[in-house]
Motif scaffolding. Structure first.
Motif, PDB file in Angstrom:
ATOM      1  N   GLN A 127     -55.468  52.291  -4.689  1.00 38.16           N
ATOM      2  CA  GLN A 127     -54.771  51.018  -4.600  1.00 38.16           C
ATOM      3  C   GLN A 127     -53.721  51.024  -3.500  1.00 38.16           C
ATOM      4  O   GLN A 127     -53.423  50.007  -2.905  1.00 38.16           O
ATOM      5  N   GLN A 128     -53.149  52.190  -3.239  1.00 34.94           N
ATOM      6  CA  GLN A 128     -52.067  52.285  -2.276  1.00 34.94           C
ATOM      7  C   GLN A 128     -52.503  52.863  -0.942  1.00 34.94           C
ATOM      8  O   GLN A 128     -51.727  52.908  -0.006  1.00 34.94           O
ATOM      9  N   SER A 129     -53.737  53.280  -0.843  1.00 34.13           N
ATOM     10  CA  SER A 129     -54.145  54.106   0.284  1.00 34.13           C
ATOM     11  C   SER A 129     -54.042  53.405   1.629  1.00 34.13           C
ATOM     12  O   SER A 129     -53.625  54.026   2.602  1.00 34.13           O
ATOM     13  N   PHE A 130     -54.400  52.117   1.708  1.00 31.84           N
ATOM     14  CA  PHE A 130     -54.380  51.470   3.012  1.00 31.84           C
ATOM     15  C   PHE A 130     -52.958  51.393   3.552  1.00 31.84           C
ATOM     16  O   PHE A 130     -52.694  51.757   4.709  1.00 31.84           O
ATOM     17  N   LEU A 131     -52.035  50.927   2.741  1.00 27.06           N
ATOM     18  CA  LEU A 131     -50.637  50.837   3.163  1.00 27.06           C
ATOM     19  C   LEU A 131     -50.075  52.207   3.511  1.00 27.06           C
ATOM     20  O   LEU A 131     -49.470  52.398   4.575  1.00 27.06           O
ATOM     21  N   GLU A 132     -50.271  53.150   2.623  1.00 30.52           N
ATOM     22  CA  GLU A 132     -49.695  54.474   2.851  1.00 30.52           C
ATOM     23  C   GLU A 132     -50.335  55.177   4.048  1.00 30.52           C
ATOM     24  O   GLU A 132     -49.640  55.835   4.821  1.00 30.52           O
ATOM     25  N   ASN A 133     -51.637  54.999   4.210  1.00 35.09           N
ATOM     26  CA  ASN A 133     -52.296  55.608   5.372  1.00 35.09           C
ATOM     27  C   ASN A 133     -51.820  54.991   6.669  1.00 35.09           C
ATOM     28  O   ASN A 133     -51.629  55.676   7.677  1.00 35.09           O
ATOM     29  N   GLN A 134     -51.615  53.676   6.668  1.00 40.19           N
ATOM     30  CA  GLN A 134     -51.115  53.024   7.872  1.00 40.19           C
ATOM     31  C   GLN A 134     -49.716  53.538   8.230  1.00 40.19           C
ATOM     32  O   GLN A 134     -49.396  53.749   9.397  1.00 40.19           O
ATOM     33  N   LYS A 135     -48.896  53.748   7.225  1.00 36.93           N
ATOM     34  CA  LYS A 135     -47.535  54.219   7.482  1.00 36.93           C
ATOM     35  C   LYS A 135     -47.494  55.625   8.074  1.00 36.93           C
ATOM     36  O   LYS A 135     -46.475  56.028   8.655  1.00 36.93           O
ATOM     37  N   LEU A 136     -48.586  56.359   7.937  1.00 37.46           N
ATOM     38  CA  LEU A 136     -48.640  57.702   8.513  1.00 37.46           C
ATOM     39  C   LEU A 136     -48.697  57.672  10.039  1.00 37.46           C
ATOM     40  O   LEU A 136     -48.333  58.648  10.689  1.00 37.46           O
ATOM     41  N   PHE A 137     -49.131  56.536  10.606  1.00 40.37           N
ATOM     42  CA  PHE A 137     -49.173  56.423  12.063  1.00 40.37           C
ATOM     43  C   PHE A 137     -47.761  56.142  12.579  1.00 40.37           C
ATOM     44  O   PHE A 137     -47.058  55.278  12.040  1.00 40.37           O
ATOM     45  N   PRO A 138     -47.336  56.840  13.616  1.00 41.50           N
ATOM     46  CA  PRO A 138     -45.934  56.750  14.059  1.00 41.50           C
ATOM     47  C   PRO A 138     -45.454  55.333  14.340  1.00 41.50           C
ATOM     48  O   PRO A 138     -44.355  54.953  13.897  1.00 41.50           O
ATOM     49  N   ASN A 161     -53.037  52.716  16.837  1.00 38.60           N
ATOM     50  CA  ASN A 161     -52.917  53.541  18.045  1.00 38.60           C
ATOM     51  C   ASN A 161     -53.289  52.760  19.299  1.00 38.60           C
ATOM     52  O   ASN A 161     -53.756  53.327  20.289  1.00 38.60           O
ATOM     53  N   SER A 162     -53.063  51.459  19.262  1.00 37.31           N
ATOM     54  CA  SER A 162     -53.457  50.602  20.375  1.00 37.31           C
ATOM     55  C   SER A 162     -52.699  50.954  21.650  1.00 37.31           C
ATOM     56  O   SER A 162     -51.538  51.370  21.623  1.00 37.31           O
ATOM     57  N   ASN A 163     -53.372  50.762  22.787  1.00 38.83           N
ATOM     58  CA  ASN A 163     -52.703  50.882  24.082  1.00 38.83           C
ATOM     59  C   ASN A 163     -51.710  49.745  24.290  1.00 38.83           C
ATOM     60  O   ASN A 163     -50.906  49.783  25.228  1.00 38.83           O
ATOM     61  N   TYR A 164     -51.796  48.717  23.434  1.00 42.17           N
ATOM     62  CA  TYR A 164     -50.908  47.560  23.515  1.00 42.17           C
ATOM     63  C   TYR A 164     -49.998  47.538  22.288  1.00 42.17           C
ATOM     64  O   TYR A 164     -49.909  46.540  21.589  1.00 42.17           O
ATOM     65  N   HIS A 165     -49.364  48.655  22.043  1.00 43.63           N
ATOM     66  CA  HIS A 165     -48.435  48.895  20.939  1.00 43.63           C
ATOM     67  C   HIS A 165     -49.171  48.903  19.602  1.00 43.63           C
ATOM     68  O   HIS A 165     -49.582  49.966  19.148  1.00 43.63           O
ATOM     69  N   LEU A 166     -49.330  47.750  18.950  1.00 43.74           N
ATOM     70  CA  LEU A 166     -50.138  47.615  17.740  1.00 43.74           C
ATOM     71  C   LEU A 166     -51.080  46.444  17.942  1.00 43.74           C
ATOM     72  O   LEU A 166     -50.754  45.497  18.662  1.00 43.74           O
ATOM     73  N   SER A 167     -52.245  46.469  17.304  1.00 42.46           N
ATOM     74  CA  SER A 167     -53.168  45.354  17.515  1.00 42.46           C
ATOM     75  C   SER A 167     -54.005  45.078  16.278  1.00 42.46           C
ATOM     76  O   SER A 167     -54.333  45.969  15.500  1.00 42.46           O
ATOM     77  N   LEU A 168     -54.337  43.786  16.132  1.00 44.96           N
ATOM     78  CA  LEU A 168     -55.188  43.289  15.048  1.00 44.96           C
ATOM     79  C   LEU A 168     -56.397  42.619  15.677  1.00 44.96           C
ATOM     80  O   LEU A 168     -56.259  41.639  16.410  1.00 44.96           O
ATOM     81  N   GLY A 169     -57.581  43.144  15.405  1.00 45.47           N
ATOM     82  CA  GLY A 169     -58.793  42.581  15.991  1.00 45.47           C
ATOM     83  C   GLY A 169     -59.273  41.362  15.229  1.00 45.47           C
ATOM     84  O   GLY A 169     -59.089  41.255  14.015  1.00 45.47           O
ATOM     85  N   ILE A 170     -59.876  40.405  15.943  1.00 43.28           N
ATOM     86  CA  ILE A 170     -60.531  39.274  15.286  1.00 43.28           C
ATOM     87  C   ILE A 170     -62.029  39.355  15.554  1.00 43.28           C
ATOM     88  O   ILE A 170     -62.459  39.936  16.547  1.00 43.28           O
ATOM     89  N   ASN A 171     -62.808  38.770  14.666  1.00 46.08           N
ATOM     90  CA  ASN A 171     -64.260  38.976  14.678  1.00 46.08           C
ATOM     91  C   ASN A 171     -64.988  38.074  15.676  1.00 46.08           C
ATOM     92  O   ASN A 171     -65.981  37.421  15.344  1.00 46.08           O
ATOM     93  N   TYR A 172     -64.491  38.059  16.917  1.00 44.86           N
ATOM     94  CA  TYR A 172     -65.248  37.415  17.999  1.00 44.86           C
ATOM     95  C   TYR A 172     -66.252  38.430  18.542  1.00 44.86           C
ATOM     96  O   TYR A 172     -65.887  39.589  18.755  1.00 44.86           O
ATOM     97  N   PRO A 173     -67.509  38.032  18.793  1.00 44.21           N
ATOM     98  CA  PRO A 173     -68.095  36.709  18.584  1.00 44.21           C
ATOM     99  C   PRO A 173     -68.513  36.491  17.128  1.00 44.21           C
ATOM    100  O   PRO A 173     -69.145  37.352  16.528  1.00 44.21           O
ATOM    101  N   ASN A 174     -68.164  35.334  16.586  1.00 47.50           N
ATOM    102  CA  ASN A 174     -68.628  34.989  15.245  1.00 47.50           C
ATOM    103  C   ASN A 174     -70.013  34.340  15.344  1.00 47.50           C
ATOM    104  O   ASN A 174     -70.635  34.330  16.404  1.00 47.50           O
ATOM    105  N   TYR A 175     -70.507  33.799  14.248  1.00 48.72           N
ATOM    106  CA  TYR A 175     -71.873  33.261  14.234  1.00 48.72           C
ATOM    107  C   TYR A 175     -72.030  32.108  15.231  1.00 48.72           C
ATOM    108  O   TYR A 175     -73.022  32.023  15.970  1.00 48.72           O
ATOM    109  N   SER A 176     -71.029  31.224  15.276  1.00 46.08           N
ATOM    110  CA  SER A 176     -71.067  30.113  16.229  1.00 46.08           C
ATOM    111  C   SER A 176     -71.074  30.617  17.666  1.00 46.08           C
ATOM    112  O   SER A 176     -71.858  30.147  18.506  1.00 46.08           O
TER     113      SER A 176
END
Length: 249
Positions: free
Chosen positions: A21-32, A123-138
């Motif tokens: 239940q806690q793994s995603f948050l806690e694992n993310q916090k392990l990254f500097p 570990n993004s080269n652009y500090h932190l990053s969130l990907g979006i699912n482009y290209p989607n079906y459309s």
């Protein structure tokens, strides 16, 4: 002996369930960079939520971005039946391309349409990053079939070639909010990207003025329908894609 083994297994399973239940948050916090973001930003975020009468952390978030206004909004709620409330608007600090959807690799366009976060990159080269699912079906129907482009992110460093860049200070906050929502069980965090705020007559008029022979009139009409639905109800519209790649509600 068997009772002892059974007890040990039960304790192990319970411990594993709590860890899961806690793994995603806690694992993310392990990254500097993520750990530092939480240490630097979380207290301020809690105070902002409290000041606005919101419960921290938000279990559900929704992101809207507007090209013309260069803004990214974060909407939040904590119960599935609730309507979304605006938490904050962030300045998008750079923009490439023009009004209109992304249709091929290298066109410099920021996508327009209905997406969700599909990647957390601590570990993004652009500090932190969130990907979006482009290209989607459309996009896969309407874009270049061989080279539609990919790897579209909301990220830091204030640089872009078709992405949505924020300052490092801002992406820290957005990343934290997304991690918290993901950790609370929101597997699909919606990201809707619009050319303009269709409720603003000046912006809508500007959009039509930039139309040329390649005008995305029908495409923008469909985006407008979804935009206006959320403006009225503060609920995420259910958007489908027909066999021609057009969004429908």
């Amino acid at each position: 002996m068997m009772k002892w083994i059974t007890l040990c297994l039960s304790l192990l399973l319970c411990g594993a369930a709590v860890h899961a239940q806690q793994s995603f948050l806690e694992n993310q916090k392990l990254f500097p960079k993520v750990g530092e973001a939480y240490r630097a930003k979380e207290d301020a975020l809690k105070k902002e939520f409290e000041k606005k009468g919101l419960t921290y952390p938000a279990k559900y978030i929704y992101l809207r971005s507007f090209k013309l206004d260069s803004e990214l909004e974060i909407w939040v709620k904590n119960n599935i039946a609730d309507t979304f409330r605006l938490f904050k608007s962030y300045k998008v600090c750079n923009l490439s391309g023009k009004m209109g959807p992304k249709r091929r690799e290298g066109d410099l366009q920021v996508p327009e349409g209905f997406y969700y976060i599909n990647d957390f990159n601590p570990n993004s080269n652009y500090h932190l990053s969130l990907g979006i699912n482009y290209p989607n079906y459309s996009d896969r129907i309407l874009s270049d079939p061989k080279r539609p482009g990919n790897e579209i992110y909301i990220h830091g460093s204030c640089l872009t070639i078709g992405c949505i860049p924020l300052s490092d200070n801002f992406i820290d906050e957005v990343y934290i909010l997304a991690v918290n929502a993901k950790n609370a069980g929101q597997d699909f965090i919606p990201v809707h990207v619009y050319p303009v705020r269709f409720s603003n007559l000046g912006s809508a008029g500007y959009l039509m003025n930039v139309c040329n022979n390649d005008c995305e009139g029908l495409f923008w009409d469909n985006l407008r329908t979804a935009y206006m639905y959320f403006e009225k109800h503060h609920r995420i519209p259910v958007v489908l894609t027909d066999d021609k790649g057009q969004y429908i509600m």
